[in-house]
Design a protein around this motif. Structure first.
Motif, mmCIF file in Angstrom:
data_model
loop_
_atom_site.group_PDB
_atom_site.id
_atom_site.type_symbol
_atom_site.label_atom_id
_atom_site.label_comp_id
_atom_site.label_asym_id
_atom_site.label_seq_id
_atom_site.Cartn_x
_atom_site.Cartn_y
_atom_site.Cartn_z
ATOM 1 N N LYS A 10 0.841 -1.602 -0.302
ATOM 2 C CA LYS A 10 -0.072 0.024 -0.081
ATOM 3 C C LYS A 10 0.703 1.265 -0.360
ATOM 4 C CE LYS A 10 -3.298 2.672 2.962
ATOM 5 N NZ LYS A 10 -3.736 3.259 4.230
ATOM 6 N N ALA A 11 1.711 1.178 0.759
ATOM 7 C CA ALA A 11 2.894 2.600 0.738
ATOM 8 C C ALA A 11 3.595 2.706 -0.655
ATOM 9 C CB ALA A 11 3.602 2.465 2.105
ATOM 10 N N GLU A 12 4.147 1.424 -0.908
ATOM 11 C CA GLU A 12 4.207 1.596 -2.502
ATOM 12 C C GLU A 12 4.067 2.502 -3.705
ATOM 13 O OE1 GLU A 12 6.149 -2.520 -3.145
ATOM 14 O OE2 GLU A 12 7.641 -1.717 -1.441
ATOM 15 N N ALA A 13 2.444 2.081 -2.983
ATOM 16 C CA ALA A 13 1.409 2.625 -4.039
ATOM 17 C C ALA A 13 1.843 4.067 -4.215
ATOM 18 C CB ALA A 13 0.554 1.830 -4.437
ATOM 19 N N GLN A 14 0.913 4.494 -2.969
ATOM 20 C CA GLN A 14 1.333 5.571 -2.230
ATOM 21 C C GLN A 14 1.972 6.201 -2.599
ATOM 22 O OE1 GLN A 14 -1.762 7.185 -0.945
ATOM 23 N NE2 GLN A 14 -0.686 8.804 -2.370
ATOM 24 N N LEU A 15 3.553 6.289 -3.051
ATOM 25 C CA LEU A 15 4.985 6.210 -2.935
ATOM 26 C C LEU A 15 5.113 6.984 -4.321
ATOM 27 C CD1 LEU A 15 7.407 4.990 -0.728
ATOM 28 C CD2 LEU A 15 6.790 7.086 -0.511
ATOM 29 N N LYS A 16 4.802 5.996 -5.502
ATOM 30 C CA LYS A 16 4.200 6.026 -7.083
ATOM 31 C C LYS A 16 3.474 7.620 -7.222
ATOM 32 C CE LYS A 16 5.730 1.743 -8.153
ATOM 33 N NZ LYS A 16 5.175 -0.027 -8.438
ATOM 34 N N GLU A 17 2.096 7.087 -6.210
ATOM 35 C CA GLU A 17 0.984 8.491 -6.534
ATOM 36 C C GLU A 17 1.922 10.079 -6.317
ATOM 37 O OE1 GLU A 17 -2.793 10.031 -5.092
ATOM 38 O OE2 GLU A 17 -2.848 7.526 -5.363
ATOM 39 N N TRP A 18 2.638 10.256 -4.901
ATOM 40 C CA TRP A 18 3.429 11.319 -4.186
ATOM 41 C C TRP A 18 4.023 11.600 -5.012
ATOM 42 C CZ3 TRP A 18 3.629 9.456 0.828
ATOM 43 C CH2 TRP A 18 2.104 9.363 1.453
ATOM 44 N N GLY A 19 5.157 10.684 -6.259
ATOM 45 C CA GLY A 19 5.871 11.118 -7.448
ATOM 46 C C GLY A 19 4.845 11.833 -8.444
#
Length: 95
Positions: A10-19
């Motif tokens: 979940k966190a990795e997906a959010q990091l991509k979105e924030w990027g």
């Protein structure tokens, strides 16, 4: 899938979105007035730094065993909430 693995995913997906949001905001930032641009760049740097810190922390979590997850879950949630608030505040200010 364990709680730790689900959290990391979940966190990795959010990091991509924030990027992606950072890239979009950088493009918008190019059109700001000079005084606003200084604040924008400062907030952008802060958001990128927090994102990088969380990414590094998640890399460390991936190396931990599931048995240790319960001990560090609160710390992980705190870091997540800090980065999430930083991004939310940044995006709200410069939409």
């Amino acid at each position: 899938m364990s709680n730790r693995e689900a959290y990391i995913k979940k966190a990795e997906a959010q990091l991509k979105e924030w990027g992606a949001q950072i890239d979009l905001l950088k493009a918008k930032g190019e059109n700001l007035a000079a005084d606003t641009e200084i604040e924008f760049k400062k907030k952008l740097d802060e958001a990128e730094e927090k994102r990088a810190e969380l990414s590094s922390y998640l890399d460390q979590l991936a190396d931990k065993t599931d048995s240790i997850w319960d001990d560090i879950k609160d710390e992980a949630e705190e870091k997540w909430n800090t980065v999430s608030k930083t991004f939310s505040d940044f995006v709200d200010k410069f939409k």
